[in-house]
Design a protein around this motif. Sequence first.
Motif, short mmCIF file in Angstrom:
data_model
loop_
_atom_site.label_atom_id
_atom_site.label_comp_id
_atom_site.label_asym_id
_atom_site.label_seq_id
_atom_site.Cartn_x
_atom_site.Cartn_y
_atom_site.Cartn_z
N LEU A 370 24.57 -7.28 -57.58
CA LEU A 370 23.84 -6.66 -58.93
C LEU A 370 23.12 -5.01 -59.09
N ALA A 371 23.08 -4.65 -58.92
CA ALA A 371 22.32 -3.41 -58.26
C ALA A 371 23.75 -2.45 -59.08
N GLU A 372 24.70 -2.40 -58.45
CA GLU A 372 25.71 -2.05 -58.49
C GLU A 372 26.51 -2.04 -59.73
N GLU A 373 26.03 -3.02 -60.43
CA GLU A 373 26.43 -3.70 -61.94
C GLU A 373 25.92 -3.42 -62.87
N VAL A 374 24.07 -3.30 -62.72
CA VAL A 374 23.19 -2.80 -63.38
C VAL A 374 23.23 -1.64 -64.03
N LEU A 375 23.10 -0.25 -62.68
CA LEU A 375 23.66 1.52 -63.04
C LEU A 375 24.54 1.45 -63.25
N GLU A 376 25.53 0.74 -63.59
CA GLU A 376 27.04 1.22 -63.63
C GLU A 376 26.89 1.22 -65.25
N ALA A 377 25.77 -0.15 -66.51
CA ALA A 377 25.63 -0.27 -67.08
C ALA A 377 24.71 0.74 -67.85
N ARG A 378 24.37 1.33 -67.37
CA ARG A 378 23.26 2.10 -67.96
C ARG A 378 22.66 3.63 -67.62
N LEU A 379 23.34 4.11 -66.84
CA LEU A 379 23.83 5.60 -66.08
C LEU A 379 24.88 6.29 -66.60
#
Length: 379
Positions: A370-379
């Motif tokens: 999940l963290a991989e997805e969240v960071l990909e969308a925001r950073l």
Amino acid sequence: MSLNGGRDFDVAVVGAGIVGLAHAYQAARRGLKVALIDRSEFAVGASVRNFGLIWPIGQPPGLLLDRALRSRRHWLDLKAAAGLPLEESGSLHAARHPTELAVLEEFLGRYADAGYEMRLLTPDEAVAKAPSLRREGLLGALWSATELTATSPLCVRGLASHLAERWGVRLLNRCMVTGVDSGLLYTEQGRIRAGHIFVCSGPDLQTLFPQLLAPLTLCKLQMLSVAPEDSGYRLGPGLCAGLTLLHYDAFSGCTDSLPALRARADAVYPLQRRWGIHALISQHAGGELILGDSHEYGHTLEPFDREEINQAILDTIHEFMRLPGHRPARSWHGIYPKLKGGTELIADPLKGVTVVNGLGGAGMTLSLGLAEEVLEARL
């Protein structure tokens, strides 16, 4: 660690449980300067009060299974890099009644090509993999190869140390966050500036963004452990049985067979159904057997554990496996937030500030993906 080394970061993560650790790890892997802030000296919450199971077999096919399998790969990378106590144990769902076997057969028939690594075992094959299973009355078992068993207190705390030593993450423990603005955290050690802030702690969510709590509920789970008298005893795969098929969403698509199993469980196991008990057992490094668990939901939960729940867990486990000679070790409860009707809460209450919470009991299984997805969308 103090802020003497600087107060400016690319990413600041609030909460050093598994969700926060996952976001700090994924940010550090991108070459970002990361601070990880926690109000405690070391992890003591739900992230260390669990089976330690990375359990892809419990996730429904599609997005969540894919996320769980990516998390699994990250866990194995971390085991190699940091020497975390993590075992590729696999899992067995034992079937002792025709209604349970019917669910396993339907699941295998529907999802054989969905990405699970599974097959249905005969009773003799199941006992060969897990000699503690009761052979009498066993109709079969679903074997899955993807599950991992982590000694969660050692893995969670060891992961924090690895982030500091290998990836240069600044660990700020015993540091209370008192406020947040875009690009700015207010803490008892002073202000921290960050390009993006992730709030991944339940207690900090309550104080920093109470307006986001409405879709969340709390879940209290009771667990216990026993220490085998034989120090060489090995459980093998994570073990569970029929009640587990009613707990995990992976099996919810078995609409032909699940109603009969549910009806039987309601009739035969009223106490277990009342307290959301599905018996599961894992083994941590050092040999301790982890037994559980119950699920009690509400916004305010009793702090006192119920002995009847612990006994019901033991009674249910005794039905499908023989516990080795042992002495009682510990009992405890954990409390985690869960998103009602969903899998996780992700919100952006301020520019450059993201809240990630409410994964329920799937934090160890899903957080790294999940963290991989969240960071990909925001950073």
